[in-house]
Scaffold this motif. Structure first.
Motif, mmCIF file in Angstrom:
data_model
loop_
_atom_site.group_PDB
_atom_site.id
_atom_site.type_symbol
_atom_site.label_atom_id
_atom_site.label_comp_id
_atom_site.label_asym_id
_atom_site.label_seq_id
_atom_site.Cartn_x
_atom_site.Cartn_y
_atom_site.Cartn_z
ATOM 1 N N ARG A 104 0.834 -1.214 0.000
ATOM 2 C CA ARG A 104 0.000 0.000 0.000
ATOM 3 C C ARG A 104 0.858 1.249 0.000
ATOM 4 O O ARG A 104 0.540 2.226 -0.688
ATOM 5 N N ARG A 105 1.951 1.242 0.779
ATOM 6 C CA ARG A 105 2.836 2.409 0.797
ATOM 7 C C ARG A 105 3.503 2.600 -0.566
ATOM 8 O O ARG A 105 3.644 3.731 -1.042
ATOM 9 N N ALA A 106 3.905 1.516 -1.208
ATOM 10 C CA ALA A 106 4.524 1.620 -2.531
ATOM 11 C C ALA A 106 3.535 2.169 -3.556
ATOM 12 O O ALA A 106 3.873 3.015 -4.384
ATOM 13 N N ASP A 107 2.276 1.720 -3.473
ATOM 14 C CA ASP A 107 1.250 2.249 -4.374
ATOM 15 C C ASP A 107 0.994 3.720 -4.114
ATOM 16 O O ASP A 107 0.820 4.512 -5.048
ATOM 17 N N ALA A 108 0.980 4.106 -2.862
ATOM 18 C CA ALA A 108 0.736 5.509 -2.522
ATOM 19 C C ALA A 108 1.877 6.391 -3.045
ATOM 20 O O ALA A 108 1.641 7.480 -3.579
ATOM 21 N N GLU A 109 3.116 5.931 -2.892
ATOM 22 C CA GLU A 109 4.249 6.703 -3.416
ATOM 23 C C GLU A 109 4.187 6.813 -4.929
ATOM 24 O O GLU A 109 4.485 7.855 -5.500
#
Length: 86
Positions: free
Chosen positions: A9-14
């Protein structure tokens, strides 16, 4: 497994924020107002080609106007000595 989902999720948000370009992103072309300068090596290429053509033309003219060497005439004393018997 929740650590993996959080990381995804953090990678997608970035990625959505634009910090990392995606696979399908196209580079933006920058238009410049300055005129393009000619390639610096082209001038020397044309000068070299012109000099080469001039050299070939000069050599061709030299060969075309050259006289072919003729056989040297025999000396007059040697021809008369062999013609008359002793």
């Amino acid at each position: 497994m929740s650590y993996i989902l959080d990381a995804l999720r953090r990678a997608d948000a970035e990625r959505e924020r634009g910090s990392v370009p995606g696979i399908h992103t196209q580079p933006m072309a920058v238009a410049s107002d300055a005129p393009r300068s000619p390639v610096p090596g082209r001038r020397w290429l044309w000068i070299g080609l012109g000099a080469g053509v001039g050299l070939v033309a000069a050599l061709a003219a030299l060969v075309a106007t050259r006289e072919t060497p003729h056989a040297a005439p025999a000396p007059a004393g040697a021809a008369s000595a062999s013609a008359s018997p002793p």
